[in-house]
Design a protein around this motif. Structure first.
Motif, PDB file in Angstrom:
ATOM      1  N   ALA A 231     -35.385 -19.484 -30.944  1.00 39.79           N
ATOM      2  CA  ALA A 231     -34.811 -20.537 -31.162  1.00 39.79           C
ATOM      3  C   ALA A 231     -33.580 -20.825 -29.706  1.00 39.79           C
ATOM      4  O   ALA A 231     -33.178 -19.860 -29.369  1.00 39.79           O
ATOM      5  CB  ALA A 231     -33.902 -19.697 -32.086  1.00 39.79           C
ATOM      6  N   GLY A 232     -33.000 -21.946 -30.873  1.00 40.27           N
ATOM      7  CA  GLY A 232     -31.714 -21.932 -28.779  1.00 40.27           C
ATOM      8  C   GLY A 232     -32.062 -22.734 -28.099  1.00 40.27           C
ATOM      9  O   GLY A 232     -31.022 -22.625 -26.985  1.00 40.27           O
ATOM     10  N   LYS A 233     -33.608 -22.548 -27.452  1.00 34.45           N
ATOM     11  CA  LYS A 233     -34.088 -23.402 -26.654  1.00 34.45           C
ATOM     12  C   LYS A 233     -34.674 -24.098 -26.767  1.00 34.45           C
ATOM     13  O   LYS A 233     -35.814 -24.661 -26.794  1.00 34.45           O
ATOM     14  CB  LYS A 233     -35.540 -21.923 -26.144  1.00 34.45           C
ATOM     15  CG  LYS A 233     -34.454 -20.737 -25.640  1.00 34.45           C
ATOM     16  CD  LYS A 233     -35.536 -19.525 -25.155  1.00 34.45           C
ATOM     17  CE  LYS A 233     -35.314 -18.327 -25.163  1.00 34.45           C
ATOM     18  NZ  LYS A 233     -34.372 -18.443 -25.449  1.00 34.45           N
ATOM     19  N   GLU A 234     -33.960 -25.496 -27.001  1.00 30.94           N
ATOM     20  CA  GLU A 234     -34.267 -26.797 -26.978  1.00 30.94           C
ATOM     21  C   GLU A 234     -35.211 -27.381 -26.622  1.00 30.94           C
ATOM     22  O   GLU A 234     -36.207 -28.210 -27.149  1.00 30.94           O
ATOM     23  CB  GLU A 234     -32.809 -27.510 -26.532  1.00 30.94           C
ATOM     24  CG  GLU A 234     -31.396 -27.615 -27.952  1.00 30.94           C
ATOM     25  CD  GLU A 234     -30.221 -28.497 -27.597  1.00 30.94           C
ATOM     26  OE1 GLU A 234     -31.001 -29.101 -26.659  1.00 30.94           O
ATOM     27  OE2 GLU A 234     -29.755 -27.990 -28.183  1.00 30.94           O
ATOM     28  N   LYS A 235     -35.474 -27.957 -25.193  1.00 33.02           N
ATOM     29  CA  LYS A 235     -35.900 -28.098 -24.753  1.00 33.02           C
ATOM     30  C   LYS A 235     -37.997 -27.333 -24.992  1.00 33.02           C
ATOM     31  O   LYS A 235     -38.972 -27.511 -24.729  1.00 33.02           O
ATOM     32  CB  LYS A 235     -36.242 -27.745 -23.257  1.00 33.02           C
ATOM     33  CG  LYS A 235     -35.140 -28.830 -22.790  1.00 33.02           C
ATOM     34  CD  LYS A 235     -34.564 -29.094 -20.885  1.00 33.02           C
ATOM     35  CE  LYS A 235     -34.500 -30.002 -20.493  1.00 33.02           C
ATOM     36  NZ  LYS A 235     -34.452 -31.236 -20.297  1.00 33.02           N
ATOM     37  N   THR A 236     -38.265 -25.733 -25.144  1.00 32.28           N
ATOM     38  CA  THR A 236     -38.759 -24.598 -25.469  1.00 32.28           C
ATOM     39  C   THR A 236     -39.502 -25.390 -26.928  1.00 32.28           C
ATOM     40  O   THR A 236     -40.296 -26.226 -27.090  1.00 32.28           O
ATOM     41  CB  THR A 236     -38.534 -24.031 -25.416  1.00 32.28           C
ATOM     42  OG1 THR A 236     -38.128 -23.320 -23.837  1.00 32.28           O
ATOM     43  CG2 THR A 236     -40.077 -23.014 -25.808  1.00 32.28           C
ATOM     44  N   GLN A 237     -38.340 -25.695 -27.744  1.00 32.75           N
ATOM     45  CA  GLN A 237     -39.030 -26.317 -29.196  1.00 32.75           C
ATOM     46  C   GLN A 237     -38.857 -27.561 -29.304  1.00 32.75           C
ATOM     47  O   GLN A 237     -40.616 -27.688 -29.910  1.00 32.75           O
ATOM     48  CB  GLN A 237     -37.658 -25.899 -30.209  1.00 32.75           C
ATOM     49  CG  GLN A 237     -37.259 -24.660 -30.688  1.00 32.75           C
ATOM     50  CD  GLN A 237     -35.476 -24.851 -30.846  1.00 32.75           C
ATOM     51  OE1 GLN A 237     -36.168 -24.928 -32.821  1.00 32.75           O
ATOM     52  NE2 GLN A 237     -34.713 -24.421 -30.680  1.00 32.75           N
ATOM     53  N   LEU A 272     -38.858 -28.172 -36.526  1.00 33.00           N
ATOM     54  CA  LEU A 272     -39.941 -27.345 -36.383  1.00 33.00           C
ATOM     55  C   LEU A 272     -39.479 -26.175 -37.838  1.00 33.00           C
ATOM     56  O   LEU A 272     -40.712 -25.595 -38.395  1.00 33.00           O
ATOM     57  CB  LEU A 272     -38.615 -26.704 -35.054  1.00 33.00           C
ATOM     58  CG  LEU A 272     -39.872 -26.605 -33.908  1.00 33.00           C
ATOM     59  CD1 LEU A 272     -39.495 -25.475 -32.832  1.00 33.00           C
ATOM     60  CD2 LEU A 272     -41.573 -26.868 -34.304  1.00 33.00           C
ATOM     61  N   ARG A 273     -38.280 -26.871 -38.127  1.00 28.05           N
ATOM     62  CA  ARG A 273     -38.246 -25.470 -39.556  1.00 28.05           C
ATOM     63  C   ARG A 273     -39.010 -26.703 -40.583  1.00 28.05           C
ATOM     64  O   ARG A 273     -39.616 -25.033 -41.718  1.00 28.05           O
ATOM     65  CB  ARG A 273     -36.880 -25.646 -40.014  1.00 28.05           C
ATOM     66  CG  ARG A 273     -36.315 -25.292 -41.358  1.00 28.05           C
ATOM     67  CD  ARG A 273     -34.838 -24.899 -41.163  1.00 28.05           C
ATOM     68  NE  ARG A 273     -34.202 -24.113 -40.377  1.00 28.05           N
ATOM     69  CZ  ARG A 273     -34.122 -24.534 -39.655  1.00 28.05           C
ATOM     70  NH1 ARG A 273     -33.600 -26.219 -39.700  1.00 28.05           N
ATOM     71  NH2 ARG A 273     -32.506 -24.561 -39.145  1.00 28.05           N
ATOM     72  N   SER A 274     -38.930 -27.387 -40.226  1.00 22.03           N
ATOM     73  CA  SER A 274     -39.855 -28.021 -42.399  1.00 22.03           C
ATOM     74  C   SER A 274     -41.230 -28.529 -41.522  1.00 22.03           C
ATOM     75  O   SER A 274     -42.288 -28.002 -42.311  1.00 22.03           O
ATOM     76  CB  SER A 274     -39.680 -29.329 -42.028  1.00 22.03           C
ATOM     77  OG  SER A 274     -39.835 -30.381 -40.110  1.00 22.03           O
ATOM     78  N   ARG A 275     -41.604 -27.987 -39.980  1.00 16.94           N
ATOM     79  CA  ARG A 275     -43.765 -27.592 -40.105  1.00 16.94           C
ATOM     80  C   ARG A 275     -43.507 -26.503 -40.542  1.00 16.94           C
ATOM     81  O   ARG A 275     -44.406 -25.931 -40.980  1.00 16.94           O
ATOM     82  CB  ARG A 275     -43.671 -28.205 -37.876  1.00 16.94           C
ATOM     83  CG  ARG A 275     -43.640 -29.487 -38.105  1.00 16.94           C
ATOM     84  CD  ARG A 275     -43.935 -30.402 -38.436  1.00 16.94           C
ATOM     85  NE  ARG A 275     -44.040 -31.678 -37.660  1.00 16.94           N
ATOM     86  CZ  ARG A 275     -43.360 -32.729 -37.852  1.00 16.94           C
ATOM     87  NH1 ARG A 275     -41.810 -32.723 -38.902  1.00 16.94           N
ATOM     88  NH2 ARG A 275     -43.639 -33.675 -37.439  1.00 16.94           N
ATOM     89  N   PHE A 276     -43.086 -25.483 -39.656  1.00 13.38           N
ATOM     90  CA  PHE A 276     -42.862 -24.006 -40.579  1.00 13.38           C
ATOM     91  C   PHE A 276     -43.235 -23.797 -41.498  1.00 13.38           C
ATOM     92  O   PHE A 276     -43.905 -22.499 -42.156  1.00 13.38           O
ATOM     93  CB  PHE A 276     -41.569 -22.897 -39.479  1.00 13.38           C
ATOM     94  CG  PHE A 276     -41.976 -23.279 -38.331  1.00 13.38           C
ATOM     95  CD1 PHE A 276     -43.324 -23.952 -37.554  1.00 13.38           C
ATOM     96  CD2 PHE A 276     -40.944 -22.601 -37.924  1.00 13.38           C
ATOM     97  CE1 PHE A 276     -43.177 -23.509 -36.085  1.00 13.38           C
ATOM     98  CE2 PHE A 276     -40.852 -21.927 -35.826  1.00 13.38           C
ATOM     99  CZ  PHE A 276     -42.046 -22.890 -35.693  1.00 13.38           C
ATOM    100  N   GLU A 277     -42.454 -25.250 -42.729  1.00 14.39           N
ATOM    101  CA  GLU A 277     -42.292 -24.379 -44.271  1.00 14.39           C
ATOM    102  C   GLU A 277     -43.756 -25.390 -44.961  1.00 14.39           C
ATOM    103  O   GLU A 277     -44.177 -25.350 -45.926  1.00 14.39           O
ATOM    104  CB  GLU A 277     -41.501 -24.413 -44.663  1.00 14.39           C
ATOM    105  CG  GLU A 277     -39.689 -23.793 -43.889  1.00 14.39           C
ATOM    106  CD  GLU A 277     -38.451 -23.957 -44.320  1.00 14.39           C
ATOM    107  OE1 GLU A 277     -38.447 -24.944 -44.811  1.00 14.39           O
ATOM    108  OE2 GLU A 277     -37.775 -23.367 -45.018  1.00 14.39           O
TER     109      GLU A 277
END
Length: 457
Positions: A231-237, A272-277
């Protein structure tokens, strides 16, 4: 000879340092001598020796003192001797042959191990479904994990396990990977922490290292632990998002863990949140009283000790927020009893951990539970005990009944009477409904946990 003592020390240290620090520096260490002149601790290499002498010496000394060893001199030696190597091998063999359902229930590894994983995917072969204790707190996660292992990439993709520290997330995830490899040795399984992913991505950006994308996208199963740290690491996300899409579109299994559900991770991108869910997110909770007793009994038996039931129940009752603390308290009790040559009974346990802050207050009452529940939901106590069936009252009423049952073990007729009901079947229905909701509804889980915490504050 000093095994139990050092396990107690390692158990306490693991609670105060990061997982990466513990794995890198403390995991493969051992106390090999202790006398009037001091103690001798074996470490893997010269780098670890320097790190302990400079950085960790005071911490080790402090934890040793807590466990009854007050020493001026601590010597660190590199474990190159045949004797030490043989000792480690014998210890590892003993652990593996005495494997039990409670062994490594949780993600923590208080026992140092020297045997490397049998595969190159980062999996520890000791994490299996067979040695995982299943209780009401984790049965859904266990069942879903079994289904994923049987049909990777087909059912529950991704599977997302979340919950507090030391509740078994890592064990279950690695059990899935080990089961998949057992069923098909050709499967490419990779287990990493999100911290590893972040660090390797940074190296890829800074030093233009090749092979980063290929490493994570050319696998059949990707297992990522502690996803909250991304979380908070935009490029990594963004990079993980593309990795996720590539794997998912090719029907590759993705397994993720975190300390909270996707919607509760701050600064996690919406995509990402939607993918995880999109797969299945499951909450793993604190094991119940019976499961904690089972863990203690089997952990003690691995050390060659049979605890009396009152001692087991004392530990299970007083330590219920973290399994690592539970195991740490057991190790401390066994080490203290071994050093003193006494039996690890309830009186010894009370003397060592009698002041634990999580102990259940003896003065708790039905009225306190009902009042605290009403206060949490900002309604009147009279409303919970009244006849209104509005949803904003019914749910708090059901939670109050559940807490009366779980915390005070009241009978259903007694619970009904406490809330002004004549028919105890209402209490049965309410308790069962909240028990199910806790497994599936994170909000209900948090509300129950919050009320319970304030009751014991």
């Amino acid at each position: 000879m000093y095994h139990a003592l050092w396990q107690s020390v390692l158990g306490e240290i693991e609670l105060t340092v990061s997982h990466a620090t513990f794995t890198t520096w403390f995991k493969n260490t051992e106390l090999i001598d202790q006398n009037d002149a001091g103690v001798v601790i074996a470490v893997p290499n010269i780098f670890a020796k320097k790190q302990f002498e400079v950085k960790f010496n005071d911490q080790v000394r402090s934890v040793l003192a807590k466990n009854g060893i007050n020493t001026v001199q601590i010597n660190y030696t590199i474990n190159t001797s045949d004797k030490h190597t043989r000792l480690n091998r014998e210890t590892t063999t003993e652990v593996s042959t005495q494997s039990s359902p409670a062994d490594d229930l949780i993600a923590s590894t208080s026992r140092p191990t020297t045997a490397p994983a049998l595969n190159t995917g980062g999996l520890n072969p000791r994490y299996t479904f067979d040695n995982f204790i299943v209780g009401s707190s984790n049965d859904l996660a266990y069942t879903a994990s079994r289904a994923v292992a049987a049909n990777p990439g087909v059912k529950y993709n991704p599977i997302y396990l979340y919950g507090g520290v030391g509740l078994g997330k890592t064990h279950l995830m690695q059990a899935i990977g080990n089961e998949i490899i057992k069923n098909d040795p050709k499967m490419r399984v990779l287990y990493i922490s999100s911290e590893t992913f972040v660090n390797e991505f940074l190296d890829y950006i800074r030093f233009k290292k090749k092979g980063f994308s290929e490493k994570y996208r050319n696998v059949d199963v990707l297992i990522v632990d502690d996803m909250q740290f991304i979380a908070g690491k935009e490029k990594t996300q963004e990079e993980f998002f593309h990795t996720f899409n590539h794997l998912h579109q090719n029907n590759k299994q993705i397994i993720i863990s975190s300390d909270k559900p996707p919607k509760s991770i701050p600064t996690l991108t919406e995509r990402l949140r939607s993918r995880f869910e999109m797969g299945m997110a499951i909450d793993i909770q604190m094991p119940d009283f019976e499961t904690r007793c089972a863990i203690l009994n089997i952990k003690a038996s691995l050390s060659g000790v049979t605890l009396k039931q009152d001692t087991v129940e004392y530990l299970a009752t007083n330590i219920k927020t973290n399994i690592r603390e539970l195991e740490g308290a057991l190790n401390q009790l066994l080490a203290y009893a071994e050093m003193r040559g006494i039996e690890p009974d309830i009186s010894t346990a009370e003397g060592l951990i009698g002041n634990i802050r999580h102990s259940r207050p003896q003065h708790i009452s039905s009225k306190q539970i009902i009042d605290r529940t009403a206060k949490h939901f900002q309604i009147e106590t009279s409303e919970i005990c009244g006849d209104k069936r509005d949803k904003y009252i019914v749910v708090p009423r059901q939670i109050a009944m559940y807490l009366l049952r779980s915390e005070l073990h009241l009978s259903f007729p007694k619970i009904a009477g406490e809330l002004g009901r004549k028919d105890h079947t209402t209490a049965i229905h309410s308790v069962e409904k909240i028990e199910k909701a806790i497994k599936l509804d994170f909000l209900i889980r948090e509300q129950v946990a919050s009320i319970r915490e304030k009751l014991y504050a």
